[in-house]
Design a protein around this motif. Structure first.
Motif, PDB file in Angstrom:
ATOM      1  N   LEU A 242       7.642  -3.603 -73.268  1.00 35.57           N
ATOM      2  CA  LEU A 242       7.066  -2.638 -74.212  1.00 35.57           C
ATOM      3  C   LEU A 242       6.037  -3.291 -75.136  1.00 35.57           C
ATOM      4  CD1 LEU A 242      10.335  -0.714 -75.226  1.00 35.57           C
ATOM      5  CD2 LEU A 242       8.611  -0.010 -73.566  1.00 35.57           C
ATOM      6  N   VAL A 243       5.154  -4.104 -74.582  1.00 34.41           N
ATOM      7  CA  VAL A 243       4.130  -4.791 -75.370  1.00 34.41           C
ATOM      8  C   VAL A 243       2.808  -4.772 -74.626  1.00 34.41           C
ATOM      9  CG1 VAL A 243       3.386  -6.971 -76.408  1.00 34.41           C
ATOM     10  CG2 VAL A 243       5.798  -6.333 -76.458  1.00 34.41           C
ATOM     11  N   ILE A 244       1.743  -4.447 -75.341  1.00 34.55           N
ATOM     12  CA  ILE A 244       0.402  -4.555 -74.787  1.00 34.55           C
ATOM     13  C   ILE A 244      -0.433  -5.408 -75.737  1.00 34.55           C
ATOM     14  CG2 ILE A 244      -0.474  -2.430 -75.894  1.00 34.55           C
ATOM     15  CD1 ILE A 244      -2.094  -1.981 -73.268  1.00 34.55           C
ATOM     16  N   THR A 245      -1.234  -6.293 -75.160  1.00 37.03           N
ATOM     17  CA  THR A 245      -2.124  -7.154 -75.935  1.00 37.03           C
ATOM     18  C   THR A 245      -3.551  -6.909 -75.466  1.00 37.03           C
ATOM     19  OG1 THR A 245      -0.414  -8.862 -76.185  1.00 37.03           O
ATOM     20  CG2 THR A 245      -2.694  -9.537 -76.549  1.00 37.03           C
ATOM     21  N   ALA A 246      -4.442  -6.664 -76.403  1.00 37.82           N
ATOM     22  CA  ALA A 246      -5.824  -6.356 -76.052  1.00 37.82           C
ATOM     23  C   ALA A 246      -6.756  -6.883 -77.124  1.00 37.82           C
ATOM     24  CB  ALA A 246      -6.023  -4.849 -75.873  1.00 37.82           C
ATOM     25  N   ARG A 247      -8.013  -7.096 -76.713  1.00 39.05           N
ATOM     26  CA  ARG A 247      -9.030  -7.526 -77.669  1.00 39.05           C
ATOM     27  C   ARG A 247      -9.439  -6.341 -78.545  1.00 39.05           C
ATOM     28  NH1 ARG A 247     -10.769  -9.764 -72.598  1.00 39.05           N
ATOM     29  NH2 ARG A 247     -10.032 -11.928 -72.468  1.00 39.05           N
ATOM     30  N   ALA A 248      -9.933  -6.672 -79.727  1.00 39.73           N
ATOM     31  CA  ALA A 248     -10.166  -5.645 -80.746  1.00 39.73           C
ATOM     32  C   ALA A 248     -11.192  -4.604 -80.333  1.00 39.73           C
ATOM     33  CB  ALA A 248     -10.598  -6.307 -82.054  1.00 39.73           C
ATOM     34  N   GLY A 249     -12.178  -4.985 -79.526  1.00 41.07           N
ATOM     35  CA  GLY A 249     -13.216  -4.044 -79.134  1.00 41.07           C
ATOM     36  C   GLY A 249     -12.849  -3.142 -77.979  1.00 41.07           C
ATOM     37  N   THR A 250     -11.616  -3.232 -77.501  1.00 40.07           N
ATOM     38  CA  THR A 250     -11.178  -2.408 -76.371  1.00 40.07           C
ATOM     39  C   THR A 250     -11.089  -0.942 -76.795  1.00 40.07           C
ATOM     40  OG1 THR A 250      -9.815  -4.272 -75.632  1.00 40.07           O
ATOM     41  CG2 THR A 250      -9.398  -2.133 -74.604  1.00 40.07           C
ATOM     42  N   PRO A 251     -11.685  -0.019 -76.024  1.00 40.99           N
ATOM     43  CA  PRO A 251     -11.595   1.405 -76.384  1.00 40.99           C
ATOM     44  C   PRO A 251     -10.143   1.869 -76.469  1.00 40.99           C
ATOM     45  CG  PRO A 251     -13.278   1.064 -74.721  1.00 40.99           C
ATOM     46  CD  PRO A 251     -12.550  -0.243 -74.850  1.00 40.99           C
ATOM     47  N   LEU A 252      -9.830   2.624 -77.496  1.00 45.34           N
ATOM     48  CA  LEU A 252      -8.489   3.147 -77.673  1.00 45.34           C
ATOM     49  C   LEU A 252      -8.106   4.050 -76.504  1.00 45.34           C
ATOM     50  CD1 LEU A 252      -6.292   2.858 -79.799  1.00 45.34           C
ATOM     51  CD2 LEU A 252      -7.259   4.824 -80.996  1.00 45.34           C
ATOM     52  N   ALA A 253      -9.077   4.796 -75.980  1.00 42.38           N
ATOM     53  CA  ALA A 253      -8.815   5.685 -74.842  1.00 42.38           C
ATOM     54  C   ALA A 253      -8.384   4.890 -73.616  1.00 42.38           C
ATOM     55  CB  ALA A 253     -10.056   6.515 -74.532  1.00 42.38           C
ATOM     56  N   GLU A 254      -8.976   3.724 -73.425  1.00 45.68           N
ATOM     57  CA  GLU A 254      -8.607   2.875 -72.281  1.00 45.68           C
ATOM     58  C   GLU A 254      -7.166   2.388 -72.406  1.00 45.68           C
ATOM     59  OE1 GLU A 254      -9.757  -1.575 -70.622  1.00 45.68           O
ATOM     60  OE2 GLU A 254     -11.363  -0.337 -71.478  1.00 45.68           O
ATOM     61  N   ILE A 255      -6.779   2.017 -73.606  1.00 44.06           N
ATOM     62  CA  ILE A 255      -5.408   1.544 -73.831  1.00 44.06           C
ATOM     63  C   ILE A 255      -4.412   2.677 -73.619  1.00 44.06           C
ATOM     64  CG2 ILE A 255      -3.830   0.752 -75.638  1.00 44.06           C
ATOM     65  CD1 ILE A 255      -6.141  -0.951 -76.687  1.00 44.06           C
ATOM     66  N   GLU A 256      -4.705   3.849 -74.153  1.00 39.23           N
ATOM     67  CA  GLU A 256      -3.780   4.973 -73.998  1.00 39.23           C
ATOM     68  C   GLU A 256      -3.684   5.424 -72.547  1.00 39.23           C
ATOM     69  OE1 GLU A 256      -3.857   7.002 -78.429  1.00 39.23           O
ATOM     70  OE2 GLU A 256      -5.292   7.718 -76.938  1.00 39.23           O
ATOM     71  N   ALA A 257      -4.790   5.355 -71.802  1.00 34.42           N
ATOM     72  CA  ALA A 257      -4.757   5.724 -70.385  1.00 34.42           C
ATOM     73  C   ALA A 257      -3.902   4.728 -69.597  1.00 34.42           C
ATOM     74  CB  ALA A 257      -6.172   5.780 -69.825  1.00 34.42           C
ATOM     75  N   THR A 258      -4.017   3.447 -69.923  1.00 31.95           N
ATOM     76  CA  THR A 258      -3.211   2.423 -69.250  1.00 31.95           C
ATOM     77  C   THR A 258      -1.734   2.630 -69.531  1.00 31.95           C
ATOM     78  OG1 THR A 258      -5.032   0.822 -69.387  1.00 31.95           O
ATOM     79  CG2 THR A 258      -2.809  -0.059 -69.052  1.00 31.95           C
ATOM     80  N   LEU A 259      -1.404   2.934 -70.767  1.00 34.83           N
ATOM     81  CA  LEU A 259      -0.007   3.188 -71.128  1.00 34.83           C
ATOM     82  C   LEU A 259       0.524   4.442 -70.437  1.00 34.83           C
ATOM     83  CD1 LEU A 259      -0.101   2.456 -74.978  1.00 34.83           C
ATOM     84  CD2 LEU A 259       0.732   0.950 -73.165  1.00 34.83           C
ATOM     85  N   ALA A 260      -0.305   5.472 -70.373  1.00 32.79           N
ATOM     86  CA  ALA A 260       0.125   6.743 -69.780  1.00 32.79           C
ATOM     87  C   ALA A 260       0.504   6.575 -68.313  1.00 32.79           C
ATOM     88  CB  ALA A 260      -0.975   7.786 -69.922  1.00 32.79           C
ATOM     89  N   GLU A 261      -0.152   5.661 -67.616  1.00 35.38           N
ATOM     90  CA  GLU A 261       0.173   5.423 -66.203  1.00 35.38           C
ATOM     91  C   GLU A 261       1.599   4.929 -66.035  1.00 35.38           C
ATOM     92  OE1 GLU A 261      -2.717   2.688 -64.781  1.00 35.38           O
ATOM     93  OE2 GLU A 261      -4.361   4.144 -64.776  1.00 35.38           O
ATOM     94  N   ARG A 262       2.150   4.332 -67.075  1.00 34.65           N
ATOM     95  CA  ARG A 262       3.533   3.832 -67.024  1.00 34.65           C
ATOM     96  C   ARG A 262       4.458   4.643 -67.924  1.00 34.65           C
ATOM     97  NH1 ARG A 262       1.247   1.978 -63.494  1.00 34.65           N
ATOM     98  NH2 ARG A 262       1.365  -0.118 -62.578  1.00 34.65           N
ATOM     99  N   GLY A 263       4.002   5.843 -68.316  1.00 28.18           N
ATOM    100  CA  GLY A 263       4.860   6.716 -69.107  1.00 28.18           C
ATOM    101  C   GLY A 263       5.143   6.185 -70.493  1.00 28.18           C
ATOM    102  N   GLN A 264       4.165   5.511 -71.116  1.00 25.27           N
ATOM    103  CA  GLN A 264       4.365   4.944 -72.441  1.00 25.27           C
ATOM    104  C   GLN A 264       3.234   5.374 -73.380  1.00 25.27           C
ATOM    105  OE1 GLN A 264       4.860   0.703 -71.734  1.00 25.27           O
ATOM    106  NE2 GLN A 264       6.952   0.983 -70.994  1.00 25.27           N
ATOM    107  N   ILE A 265       3.455   5.197 -74.673  1.00 27.96           N
ATOM    108  CA  ILE A 265       2.499   5.663 -75.685  1.00 27.96           C
ATOM    109  C   ILE A 265       2.414   4.671 -76.845  1.00 27.96           C
ATOM    110  CG2 ILE A 265       2.792   8.129 -75.202  1.00 27.96           C
ATOM    111  CD1 ILE A 265       4.736   8.225 -77.595  1.00 27.96           C
ATOM    112  N   LEU A 266       1.335   4.805 -77.626  1.00 27.94           N
ATOM    113  CA  LEU A 266       1.276   4.192 -78.951  1.00 27.94           C
ATOM    114  C   LEU A 266       2.071   5.117 -79.871  1.00 27.94           C
ATOM    115  CD1 LEU A 266      -2.504   3.184 -79.109  1.00 27.94           C
ATOM    116  CD2 LEU A 266      -0.546   1.655 -78.755  1.00 27.94           C
ATOM    117  N   PRO A 267       3.220   4.694 -80.349  1.00 34.38           N
ATOM    118  CA  PRO A 267       4.150   5.630 -81.016  1.00 34.38           C
ATOM    119  C   PRO A 267       3.582   6.301 -82.254  1.00 34.38           C
ATOM    120  CG  PRO A 267       5.202   3.526 -80.494  1.00 34.38           C
ATOM    121  CD  PRO A 267       3.740   3.324 -80.289  1.00 34.38           C
TER     122      PRO A 267
END
Length: 378
Positions: free
Chosen positions: A78-103
């Motif tokens: 339950l951890v994701i690490t990303a660089r600061a300039g990463t689009p928020l939409a990209e992170i949420e789409a990646t999480l959604a593929e595994r049924g997870q969210i930014l709470p």
């Protein structure tokens, strides 16, 4: 919801950056050192979707979108690490593929929102009072200080607490302590079941009911009152949601309609915010943080209540001193969220002791005060 795999979906060692990321990091360091040498401020930017938040930015722009990419993501941990300039939409789409969210349901306020901007602003959506704020989910951070040094705080698991408090204090600092480079964020599984209920209630009764429900073991995941209508969102195990629906009653809201409603609150596209739009001119929009049991405040302007009564949105032309006096009388504080006269100050000044701590932190990380100078306080 699919079960989380035991292997990491994506992994790239932070110490072995891609050539593009390494070049971007070198460019950022060069800009920071040059600004420190000249004593000129840097305006740290991402997608600029929250540029209006806080005091008016000043200085040479430092676009962090050049430093982007998911460094690692382990659904099982339950951890994701990303660089600061990463689009928020990209992170949420990646999480959604595994049924997870930014709470904490961070608002985007535009398609260009980045992870760094999300944490720097420290803003959260309707889930905030029930799951926590952005700072509660920051496990680790990598920043660059005013000397161009790369500093690591915290880690990528909850049990690693070295420097954890520094990681947390970066959330909401609006980039005034350093350049956010990389963030490790705790994520959560999507709720198995969700339901939204609607109630016709006057404001005082809605506040009383929300506080009564807040003291019960109910799977609450959001609440909002506006113009005589209270919406309550439930989320969690299917049995818990079903039991709560039977207990609370109310009118069930269609799933698509409910999704659109909570999204409109998160992104402030709800009709209430029409007089204080994200873009263009508008009336001052104030965010009042008060005890949830606070009765209806003595004003006639239109307002919207969230977070079980703890967050009151208020669109009013009243003077800043009057708004802050009303919030203080209720035991809270007020923030000029959007529009209005920023010369009166956006944020309520902290007590002297807290201000002294903040100044010491800023001196330690950025003694030349080049990062987002005066973005928090004039």
């Amino acid at each position: 919801m699919s079960s989380a795999p035991s292997s990491t979906v994506f992994l790239a060692s932070p110490d072995a950056d891609t050539p593009a990321a390494a070049q971007a990091l070198a460019t950022i360091r060069e800009r920071v050192l040059a600004a420190t040498a000249r004593g000129t401020p840097l305006d740290i930017q991402g997608g600029n979707t929250k540029r209006w938040y806080g005091q008016t930015p000043a200085g040479e722009p430092l676009d962090m979108r050049m430093y982007r990419g998911i460094v690692s993501y382990d659904p099982a941990e339950l951890v994701i690490t990303a660089r600061a300039g990463t689009p928020l939409a990209e992170i949420e789409a990646t999480l959604a593929e595994r049924g997870q969210i930014l709470p904490f349901e961070p608002p985007h306020f535009g398609p260009g929102a980045t992870l760094g901007g999300c944490i720097a602003a420290g803003l959260a959506g309707p889930r905030r009072p029930h799951v926590g704020a952005p700072r509660d989910f920051v496990l680790g951070a990598v920043i660059m200080n005013g000397q161009g040094q790369v500093l690591h705080f915290g880690g990528q698991v909850m049990k690693n607490v070295a420097g954890y408090d520094v990681s947390r204090v970066l959330a909401g600092a609006l980039g005034t302590l350093g350049v956010l480079l990389e963030l490790s964020i705790k994520v959560l599984p999507c709720p198995v079941a969700e339901a939204t209920l609607r109630f016709a209630l006057p404001q005082a009764q809605a506040i009383e009911q929300l506080n009564r429900w807040g003291g019960q073991p109910l799977p609450l995941m959001g609440s909002a009152w506006h113009d005589g209508v209270l919406h309550v969102r439930l989320g969690g195990a299917a049995a818990a949601v079903a039991a709560a629906r039977a207990t609370l009653g109310g009118e069930p809201v269609d799933a698509m309609e409910a999704h659109a409603f909570w999204q409109s609150l998160r992104e402030q596209s709800h009709p209430f915010f029409a007089n204080a739009p994200l873009m263009g001119d508008g009336q001052p929009l104030w965010r009042l943080s008060v005890p949830p049991t606070t009765p209806p405040l003595a004003h006639s302007d239109e307002h919207l209540i969230e977070w079980g009564g703890a967050q009151r949105w208020w669109i009013t032309p009243r003077a800043a001193a009057d708004v802050r006096a009303i919030a203080a009388a209720a035991g809270g504080h007020a923030t000029l969220f959007r529009h209005g006269d920023k010369l009166a100050g956006v944020f309520t000044p902290p007590p002297a002791a807290l201000r002294a701590i903040g100044e010491r932190l800023q001196h330690a990380f950025d003694p030349s005060r080049i990062f987002n100078r005066q973005r928090l306080y004039r």
